[in-house]
Enzyme design. Structure first.
Site: not given
Ligand code: G3I
Length: 393
Positions: A165, A270
């Site tokens: 991205e 994805e």
């Molecule tokens: O690990 C913490 C956990 O300790 C905590 O209890 C929980 C609740 O707050 O959060 C957890 O972290 C979350 C993480 O996913 C793991 O589950 C983050 O808050 C959450 O923001 C994160 O979201 C991920 C997102 O990327 C943000 O980076 C999604 O799962 C994931 O599917 C998404 O994937 C991205 C790709 O990497 C890049 N392309 C877009 C795609 C969708 O956004």
């Protein structure tokens, strides 16, 4: 394999058998039902890799139903979160490879095409990176991270999302932390480092909305810039976070062709198809968007129970159309990866509005195949079932 799954798949085979009887109208049919009931990976084995992003519960194999689907249906894996910078190097110079090692070991055990996601991305960075303001220091951080991570999995991770991205919607380079401190060349630098650390791994540029003409042009410029400098890039990753109605097949096809003409392979990295209404302007997968004011709003969360049959059919039709297009260009496409194994594990239950019930994948909350699964499988099932065609008079 669950009984429901067996019943459903046999039913699909039977449906196809009856359907083709109608089509071919032969007097007598000798029909061979495949010995081994096909799966997605079996059906698309001659077309492209097919797989999913997996979460930490699946990486440590505590999600039994998820592991069953992964092992039966897929031949490529992507780590949804556990190999992002904030997890691998949470503190400067301190690496935590616990989950990444387990992920790679799982991929090896299941004989998968193992993908690394993602080396350089402006999101999910550890706090220390936001204090790196000097270009030399930034270059040193990128070099240390990529060298340490890529060389550790040399020969075990088959493809890397090297940069994720990096573009704006108009195709210009995003003013990310990396671009601001190191300049536009951070993209070239990342790919160069990855190629030096593992010359065999396929190196991919990954982004969302790459069906958009302006963003497509930006990718073409980016790839040509790398190629002009003799820097290895093997693929373009179209994330494919799509909806029931968009983007058009034409825009997707134009991008497949445009990227392929650069001499690189296309990866759908994805894939998911949201069945829910999106708040206005929620584009692509820009994770920074959030819409708290819609939380709990039923009009934005209309399918809290099962997905109604009418919407199941729309989803099935949409996936069938997409996979027909993928098969049409299977010579250009290396991989199709779903962003999650089943509906319950999808990031789209919490984005762009938290706490919704989405239904974007081929397997439901019980890990059972949906109508969309049958329609995708039906595209290849005919290859599996051979008939002695009676030549028409
Ligand atoms: O690990 C913490 C956990 O300790 C905590 O209890 C929980 C609740 O707050 O959060 C957890 O972290 C979350 C993480 O996913 C793991 O589950 C983050 O808050 C959450 O923001 C994160 O979201 C991920 C997102 O990327 C943000 O980076 C999604 O799962 C994931 O599917 C998404 O994937 C991205 C790709 O990497 C890049 N392309 C877009 C795609 C969708 O956004």
């Amino acid at each position: 394999m669950t009984n429901t799954f067996k019943a459903l798949t046999l039913f699909s085979v039977l449906l196809l058998f009856l359907h083709s009887c109608k089509e071919t109208k032969p007097d007598k049919l000798v029909e061979e039902v495949p010995k081994e009931l096909p799966s997605l990976k079996g059906s698309f084995a001659n077309s492209f890799y097919i797989g999913a992003a997996i979460n930490e519960h699946q990486i440590i194999e505590t999600d039994d139903k998820g592991i069953e689907v992964i092992d039966r249906e897929f031949n490529t894996l992507t780590p949804e979160n556990n190999m992002k910078w904030m997890y691998l190097q949470p503190v400067a110079g301190t690496f935590d490879f616990e989950f990444a090692d387990k992920y790679v070991a799982l991929g090896e055990k299941m004989d998968m095409f193992v993908v690394g996601h993602t080396l350089v991305w402006h999101s999910q960075l550890p706090d220390f990176m936001h204090s790196v303001k000097d270009s030399a220091a930034m270059a040193a951080q990128i070099k240390n991270h990529i060298n340490t991570v890529v060389s550790r999995y040399k020969g075990k991770i088959h493809a890397w999302d090297v940069v994720n991205e990096a573009l704006n919607e108009d195709g210009s380079l995003r003013a990310s932390l990396f671009q601001q401190v190191l300049g536009d060349e951070y993209v070239e630098y990342a790919f160069q480092l990855a190629a030096e650390a593992d010359p065999e791994a396929e190196l991919i540029y990954n982004d969302y909305n790459l069906w958009k003409p302006e963003k497509r042009a930006g990718v073409v410029r980016l790839v040509k810039r790398l190629q002009a400098k003799g820097i290895k890039i093997d693929g373009v990753g179209m994330q494919a976070h799509w909806s029931l109605v968009g983007p058009t097949l034409e825009d997707i096809e134009n991008s497949i062709i445009a990227y392929s003409e650069l001499g690189v392979k296309v990866h759908f990295t994805e894939l998911d198809v949201t069945a829910l209404p999106n708040p206005w302007d929620a584009e692509g997968a820009e994770v920074s968007q959030n819409y708290e004011e819609y939380e709990g709003d039923e009009t934005m969360d209309p399918y809290r129970g099962d997905l109604p049959d009418s919407v199941q059919m729309q989803l099935a039709k949409r996936y069938q159309e997409l996979f027909k297009l993928f098969l049409k260009h299977e010579d250009k496409i290396d991989r199709v990866t779903f962003w999650g194994v089943n509906d319950g594990g999808s990031w789209l239950n919490g984005w762009p509005i938290k706490g919704r019930t989405n239904h974007p994948l081929l397997f439901d909350r019980d890990f059972e195949p949906k109508k969309a699964y049958s329609e995708v499988m039906a595209l290849k099932m005919k290859d599996k079932v051979t008939y002695n065609k009676i030549p028409s008079e």
